[in-house]
Design a protein around this motif. Sequence first.
Motif, PDB file in Angstrom:
ATOM      1  N   VAL A   1      27.160  40.657 -50.452  1.00 14.05           N
ATOM      2  CA  VAL A   1      26.547  39.801 -49.600  1.00 14.05           C
ATOM      3  C   VAL A   1      25.907  39.256 -49.212  1.00 14.05           C
ATOM      4  O   VAL A   1      24.764  39.920 -50.151  1.00 14.05           O
ATOM      5  N   ILE A   2      25.581  38.099 -49.138  1.00 18.93           N
ATOM      6  CA  ILE A   2      24.227  37.052 -49.235  1.00 18.93           C
ATOM      7  C   ILE A   2      24.425  36.763 -47.561  1.00 18.93           C
ATOM      8  O   ILE A   2      22.775  35.731 -47.768  1.00 18.93           O
ATOM      9  N   ALA A   3      24.430  37.375 -46.434  1.00 14.46           N
ATOM     10  CA  ALA A   3      24.055  36.765 -45.661  1.00 14.46           C
ATOM     11  C   ALA A   3      24.944  37.892 -44.718  1.00 14.46           C
ATOM     12  O   ALA A   3      25.767  38.392 -44.592  1.00 14.46           O
ATOM     13  N   SER A   4      24.156  37.697 -42.958  1.00 10.91           N
ATOM     14  CA  SER A   4      24.326  39.245 -42.213  1.00 10.91           C
ATOM     15  C   SER A   4      24.029  38.703 -40.837  1.00 10.91           C
ATOM     16  O   SER A   4      22.982  38.439 -41.229  1.00 10.91           O
ATOM     17  N   ALA A   5      24.378  39.290 -39.944  1.00 10.57           N
ATOM     18  CA  ALA A   5      23.767  38.648 -38.252  1.00 10.57           C
ATOM     19  C   ALA A   5      24.437  39.814 -37.457  1.00 10.57           C
ATOM     20  O   ALA A   5      25.284  40.508 -37.308  1.00 10.57           O
ATOM     21  N   GLU A   6      23.573  40.126 -36.360  1.00  8.97           N
ATOM     22  CA  GLU A   6      23.610  40.702 -35.269  1.00  8.97           C
ATOM     23  C   GLU A   6      24.223  40.179 -34.511  1.00  8.97           C
ATOM     24  O   GLU A   6      23.738  38.891 -34.099  1.00  8.97           O
ATOM     25  N   LEU A   7      25.638  40.162 -33.545  1.00  7.78           N
ATOM     26  CA  LEU A   7      25.732  38.964 -33.055  1.00  7.78           C
ATOM     27  C   LEU A   7      25.675  39.159 -31.393  1.00  7.78           C
ATOM     28  O   LEU A   7      25.898  40.562 -30.980  1.00  7.78           O
ATOM     29  N   ALA A   8      24.852  38.771 -30.894  1.00  2.00           N
ATOM     30  CA  ALA A   8      24.302  39.448 -29.144  1.00  2.00           C
ATOM     31  C   ALA A   8      25.065  39.017 -28.697  1.00  2.00           C
ATOM     32  O   ALA A   8      26.001  37.793 -28.497  1.00  2.00           O
ATOM     33  N   ALA A   9      25.664  39.030 -27.243  1.00  2.00           N
ATOM     34  CA  ALA A   9      26.515  39.433 -26.237  1.00  2.00           C
ATOM     35  C   ALA A   9      25.848  38.673 -25.087  1.00  2.00           C
ATOM     36  O   ALA A   9      24.727  38.684 -24.580  1.00  2.00           O
ATOM     37  N   PHE A  10      26.871  37.994 -24.702  1.00  2.00           N
ATOM     38  CA  PHE A  10      26.414  36.864 -23.749  1.00  2.00           C
ATOM     39  C   PHE A  10      26.731  37.070 -21.978  1.00  2.00           C
ATOM     40  O   PHE A  10      26.876  38.501 -21.906  1.00  2.00           O
ATOM     41  N   PRO A  11      25.538  36.502 -21.165  1.00  2.00           N
ATOM     42  CA  PRO A  11      25.499  37.618 -19.843  1.00  2.00           C
ATOM     43  C   PRO A  11      27.435  37.710 -18.957  1.00  2.00           C
ATOM     44  O   PRO A  11      26.486  38.442 -18.731  1.00  2.00           O
ATOM     45  N   ASP A  12      28.260  36.642 -19.661  1.00  2.00           N
ATOM     46  CA  ASP A  12      29.348  37.304 -19.140  1.00  2.00           C
ATOM     47  C   ASP A  12      30.332  38.594 -19.745  1.00  2.00           C
ATOM     48  O   ASP A  12      30.864  38.837 -19.416  1.00  2.00           O
ATOM     49  N   HIS A  13      29.441  38.568 -20.266  1.00  2.00           N
ATOM     50  CA  HIS A  13      30.223  39.594 -21.905  1.00  2.00           C
ATOM     51  C   HIS A  13      29.111  41.523 -22.435  1.00  2.00           C
ATOM     52  O   HIS A  13      28.848  40.985 -23.191  1.00  2.00           O
TER      53      HIS A  13
ATOM     54  N   ASP B   1      44.396  22.517 -26.662  1.00  3.65           N
ATOM     55  CA  ASP B   1      42.556  22.203 -26.632  1.00  3.65           C
ATOM     56  C   ASP B   1      41.759  22.712 -27.649  1.00  3.65           C
ATOM     57  O   ASP B   1      41.887  23.539 -28.039  1.00  3.65           O
ATOM     58  N   PRO B   2      41.437  21.424 -29.155  1.00  2.38           N
ATOM     59  CA  PRO B   2      41.242  22.589 -29.882  1.00  2.38           C
ATOM     60  C   PRO B   2      40.047  23.092 -29.499  1.00  2.38           C
ATOM     61  O   PRO B   2      38.765  23.112 -31.126  1.00  2.38           O
ATOM     62  N   ALA B   3      38.712  21.992 -28.966  1.00  2.00           N
ATOM     63  CA  ALA B   3      37.308  22.146 -28.645  1.00  2.00           C
ATOM     64  C   ALA B   3      36.978  24.020 -27.981  1.00  2.00           C
ATOM     65  O   ALA B   3      37.584  24.175 -27.327  1.00  2.00           O
ATOM     66  N   HIS B   4      35.927  24.044 -28.554  1.00  3.42           N
ATOM     67  CA  HIS B   4      35.030  25.284 -27.735  1.00  3.42           C
ATOM     68  C   HIS B   4      35.229  25.153 -26.280  1.00  3.42           C
ATOM     69  O   HIS B   4      34.880  23.973 -25.527  1.00  3.42           O
ATOM     70  N   SER B   5      35.924  26.223 -25.866  1.00  7.49           N
ATOM     71  CA  SER B   5      36.262  26.548 -24.361  1.00  7.49           C
ATOM     72  C   SER B   5      34.466  26.285 -23.561  1.00  7.49           C
ATOM     73  O   SER B   5      34.456  26.422 -22.269  1.00  7.49           O
ATOM     74  N   GLY B   6      33.619  26.854 -24.569  1.00 11.06           N
ATOM     75  CA  GLY B   6      32.245  27.244 -23.646  1.00 11.06           C
ATOM     76  C   GLY B   6      32.071  28.836 -23.153  1.00 11.06           C
ATOM     77  O   GLY B   6      30.845  29.154 -22.376  1.00 11.06           O
ATOM     78  N   ASP B   7      33.219  29.054 -23.471  1.00 16.43           N
ATOM     79  CA  ASP B   7      32.609  30.889 -22.802  1.00 16.43           C
ATOM     80  C   ASP B   7      32.530  31.816 -24.259  1.00 16.43           C
ATOM     81  O   ASP B   7      34.003  32.306 -24.632  1.00 16.43           O
ATOM     82  N   SER B   8      31.628  31.778 -24.920  1.00 12.71           N
ATOM     83  CA  SER B   8      30.593  32.831 -26.066  1.00 12.71           C
ATOM     84  C   SER B   8      31.143  33.668 -25.365  1.00 12.71           C
ATOM     85  O   SER B   8      30.549  33.998 -24.586  1.00 12.71           O
ATOM     86  N   ILE B   9      31.369  34.772 -25.870  1.00 14.84           N
ATOM     87  CA  ILE B   9      30.923  36.665 -26.498  1.00 14.84           C
ATOM     88  C   ILE B   9      30.075  36.701 -26.831  1.00 14.84           C
ATOM     89  O   ILE B   9      29.181  37.677 -26.085  1.00 14.84           O
ATOM     90  N   VAL B  10      29.776  36.285 -27.970  1.00 16.00           N
ATOM     91  CA  VAL B  10      28.836  36.821 -29.022  1.00 16.00           C
ATOM     92  C   VAL B  10      28.500  36.076 -29.517  1.00 16.00           C
ATOM     93  O   VAL B  10      29.294  34.908 -29.817  1.00 16.00           O
ATOM     94  N   ARG B  11      26.383  35.732 -30.459  1.00 14.37           N
ATOM     95  CA  ARG B  11      26.831  34.449 -31.098  1.00 14.37           C
ATOM     96  C   ARG B  11      25.064  35.281 -31.828  1.00 14.37           C
ATOM     97  O   ARG B  11      24.174  36.164 -31.138  1.00 14.37           O
ATOM     98  N   GLY B  12      24.937  35.160 -33.381  1.00 16.22           N
ATOM     99  CA  GLY B  12      23.888  35.236 -33.808  1.00 16.22           C
ATOM    100  C   GLY B  12      23.924  34.595 -35.166  1.00 16.22           C
ATOM    101  O   GLY B  12      24.814  33.684 -35.089  1.00 16.22           O
ATOM    102  N   GLU B  13      22.854  34.654 -35.079  1.00 11.65           N
ATOM    103  CA  GLU B  13      21.548  33.904 -36.798  1.00 11.65           C
ATOM    104  C   GLU B  13      21.906  34.629 -37.777  1.00 11.65           C
ATOM    105  O   GLU B  13      21.493  35.749 -38.027  1.00 11.65           O
ATOM    106  N   LEU B  14      22.370  33.462 -38.626  1.00  9.88           N
ATOM    107  CA  LEU B  14      23.031  34.365 -40.330  1.00  9.88           C
ATOM    108  C   LEU B  14      21.214  34.661 -40.792  1.00  9.88           C
ATOM    109  O   LEU B  14      20.868  33.925 -41.530  1.00  9.88           O
ATOM    110  N   ASP B  15      21.009  36.034 -41.629  1.00 10.71           N
ATOM    111  CA  ASP B  15      20.040  35.717 -41.808  1.00 10.71           C
ATOM    112  C   ASP B  15      19.998  35.798 -43.854  1.00 10.71           C
ATOM    113  O   ASP B  15      20.785  36.790 -44.127  1.00 10.71           O
ATOM    114  N   PHE B  16      19.494  34.768 -43.964  1.00  8.20           N
ATOM    115  CA  PHE B  16      19.901  35.565 -46.086  1.00  8.20           C
ATOM    116  C   PHE B  16      18.289  36.026 -47.010  1.00  8.20           C
ATOM    117  O   PHE B  16      18.834  35.946 -48.229  1.00  8.20           O
ATOM    118  N   ALA B  17      17.783  37.114 -46.239  1.00  5.91           N
ATOM    119  CA  ALA B  17      16.875  37.383 -46.467  1.00  5.91           C
ATOM    120  C   ALA B  17      17.593  38.487 -47.453  1.00  5.91           C
ATOM    121  O   ALA B  17      18.339  38.932 -47.553  1.00  5.91           O
TER     122      ALA B  17
END
Length: 277
Positions: free
Chosen positions: A166-178, A261-277
């Motif tokens: 494992v070289i990186a990990s992330a906690e994915l936080a919820a968006f307000p709609d989810h 439509d292949p583009a992002h819908s704008g309705d994100s459920i969770v998102r987080g930044e990879l940590d390489f530490a």
Amino acid sequence: MSHLDDERIALIAMGEPAGSDADMEHLVECENCAAEVAAMSRVALVARSSVVEGDLESPPADVWSRIHGELGLTSAVAADPASDVHPPESESASAPAASAPVPAAGPATAIEADAAEAVAPRHRSRVRPRRRSSATMWILAASMALVVAIGAGVWIARTLTPSSAVIASAELAAFPDHPDAEGQARIDDDGDGRRTLTVTLDGDELVAGDYREVWLIREDGQALISLGVLDDSSGTFRVPDSVDLDEYRLVDISFEPVDGDPAHSGDSIVRGELDFA
């Protein structure tokens, strides 16, 4: 004096049961045969000491049968020495006499010690070991080569097989709609440079007619890469070799309508930044 045959001496040296009382009495009394057992035991000991620790894979069953046929050996050594099956003792074989020392089946060092006692009589300088037959030496050489080859195969498999990390990990936080959603992500490297992203998602409900998609997004939010559809609560996706994860550090899971439509819908459920530490 009639000596033990070469095949019997080879079997005793490799730790096999010695056979009848007569064989054992002869081994105790005959300096030549005892010296042969001691010398061949050293060869068997070298073969055993060449094996690395770990579980060994058994060779195909036909390997020993081909060796046996090529050398024209007798049925006494027909059984595969790499298996636990040994040929039955002859009907004439019986339990060794209590008064005769018996070379025990086991490590070569024990057999060698027994053989050393047998050659202890005074006239050791007059011992003339018999010439070993080519068949006997082939048995020992083939057995030693088989053991060393198996051990080398285990060592190579352990040494050369790439290990995943494992070289990186992330906690994915919820968006307000989810608000009940939560997720995790990790990047694995298989040791050969191939990278995969594994995500898990809990606490969301898939709306009929929608699906969930996994993305890598550039830190400035101006570029994104779709890795695939998340069908279950977890999934693993190949990261293209050309993707720079130092640049595409955001992992995003979104709801997507089936609208072509292949583009992002704008309705994100969770998102987080990879940590390489």
